[in-house]
Design an enzyme around this catalytic site. Sequence first.
Site, short mmCIF file in Angstrom:
data_model
loop_
_atom_site.label_atom_id
_atom_site.label_comp_id
_atom_site.label_asym_id
_atom_site.label_seq_id
_atom_site.Cartn_x
_atom_site.Cartn_y
_atom_site.Cartn_z
N ASP A 1 0.85 -1.19 0.00
CA ASP A 1 0.00 0.00 0.00
C ASP A 1 0.88 1.24 0.00
OD1 ASP A 1 -2.35 1.41 -0.04
OD2 ASP A 1 -2.69 1.27 2.12
N HIS B 1 -3.61 13.81 0.76
CA HIS B 1 -3.89 12.95 1.92
C HIS B 1 -2.75 13.03 2.93
CE1 HIS B 1 -5.16 9.48 4.26
NE2 HIS B 1 -4.02 8.86 4.01
N GLU C 1 -10.64 3.81 3.64
CA GLU C 1 -9.73 4.59 2.80
C GLU C 1 -10.04 4.24 1.36
OE1 GLU C 1 -5.64 3.99 4.09
OE2 GLU C 1 -5.86 5.66 5.51
N GLU D 1 -9.23 3.85 -2.28
CA GLU D 1 -7.97 3.70 -3.01
C GLU D 1 -8.22 3.00 -4.35
OE1 GLU D 1 -4.68 2.24 -0.79
OE2 GLU D 1 -5.40 3.09 1.11
N ASP E 1 -9.11 0.25 2.00
CA ASP E 1 -8.13 -0.12 3.03
C ASP E 1 -8.69 0.28 4.39
OD1 ASP E 1 -5.80 -0.74 4.42
OD2 ASP E 1 -4.90 1.21 4.00
N ARG F 1 -8.21 3.76 13.37
CA ARG F 1 -7.35 4.92 13.63
C ARG F 1 -6.80 4.95 15.06
NH1 ARG F 1 -6.05 5.97 8.58
NH2 ARG F 1 -7.81 6.67 7.31
N GLN G 1 -4.07 2.50 15.12
CA GLN G 1 -2.98 3.02 14.29
C GLN G 1 -2.15 4.06 15.02
OE1 GLN G 1 -4.44 4.73 10.63
NE2 GLN G 1 -2.39 5.22 9.84
N LYS H 1 -4.42 -2.07 10.09
CA LYS H 1 -4.80 -2.17 8.67
C LYS H 1 -4.76 -3.60 8.13
CE LYS H 1 -3.41 2.54 7.52
NZ LYS H 1 -4.43 2.98 6.55
N THR I 1 -9.16 -5.83 3.87
CA THR I 1 -9.00 -4.87 2.78
C THR I 1 -9.90 -5.36 1.66
OG1 THR I 1 -6.69 -4.50 3.41
CG2 THR I 1 -7.36 -3.74 1.22
N GLU J 1 -9.77 12.44 7.50
CA GLU J 1 -9.61 13.76 6.88
C GLU J 1 -10.91 14.54 6.88
OE1 GLU J 1 -7.26 13.97 3.04
OE2 GLU J 1 -7.41 11.81 3.35
CA CA Z 1 -4.08 2.99 2.85
#
Ligand code: CA
Length: 439
Positions: free
Chosen positions: A141, A148, A213, A215, A247, A251, A254, A267, A271, A388
């Site tokens: 990834d 971002h 996320e 992607e 993904d 948080r 993380q 993560k 996925t 975000e």
């Molecule tokens: Ca990612």
Amino acid sequence: MDETHDPTRTSWVESAQGHPDFPIQNLPYGVFHRRDDTDDPSPARLCMAIGDSVLDLTACHDEGWFTGAADLAGAAFAEPALNALLALGPETWRAVRRQASALLASDSSAFRANRRIGDHVLVPMAEAELTLPFVAGDYTDFYASVHHASNVGALFRPDNPLLPNYKWVPIGYHGRASSLVPSDTPVRRPHGQRKDPGSDAPTFGPSRALDWEAEVGFVVGRENALGAPVPIADAGSHLFGLCLVNDWSARDVQSWEYQPLGPFLAKNFATTVSPWVVTLDALEPFRVPAAPRPSGDPSPLPYLTDPSDQRCGAFDVTIEVWLSSARMRAEQAEPVRVSRGRLADLYWTPAQMLAHHTSGGCNLRPGDLLASGTVSGPDRENRGCLLELTRRGAEPLVLPTGETRAFLEDGDEVVLRGYAEREGVVRVGFGECVGTVGV
Ligand code: CA
């Protein structure tokens, strides 16, 4: 470009005309088996999407409609994953695409000879169970959206949002291939260590800050040998196509675990991958220049610089995120679009990412997945994850029911969509990449 991109080409599959995702100009690859009620379902095999149906490539081969390289790919069509076809290389992929396009075209000689050929080679999408389209031996990834990286960096390091290596090196981490799951797989809320800012010690329990996320995945086609870097000018020929990737990220886990080695359990629990891989051939009309770098930014080092890649190495693909809560669905409220980003806004092109990945000698194999990282852009509507969008929960989203979301709640359904469109060209799409949060 060739006849497969001709905007005037139509198909005898009537649902393909004007289809937002799967007109005859697209023909993305997937893997399906027929839905049935028996304990012994039909084996999975390769297909292409056309309108509201899937084209069974093995059935086409059995009818004797493929010639040359496409005919020689017959054994690969009967596999339960794209990998064997990927290993055959771009000439074969292109031959299959051109011959499938000719077969499906309104003026197809096979169709003129037998108006019922669809009965033999098409399966309604409603009767097709779509699986993971490829077996990824490895999943990487990247972090290729500078928007971002800047937005997230600003939340954690207001004085120093973008680390000094960002504009020199395509940042990424090695992800987890075993937990790549097909679209529609429920996503179980992960348990993990999370430490509240005011606490001295972490606790273990369900994540309270689950996020998506948005992607794009780049599917590797042709392999390179160990110790043999792929020069950037050749990188495009090692890429097969693009898919959608969610993904999922915890948080709270993380932020406690990520230093000093980067993402780990935050993560690796799921996925989600879309069922369709849109080929680079189908996306040829949607190539655009690499995103211009602001003045003062460094030029990429020579091993990441190629004039052709700078001229047309990015893809003008739009990625959307649609959200619905369990209550919204119970009240029959439509999902809301919460993000829309452009793949072409990435700081690095797919070829730069692939060239960089192999530059130290790492070998990539057919079916390996390289993901872009969250696709975000300069404006608020371009932010590709809740972290975000809500500024780490400080500005929650408000849903049509009045519910608010700092992070995902159980029952929330996240749908990614992707498409490419341009004046004078037929729009092509990626279908959907769907996941619902469960317990
Ligand atoms: Ca990612």
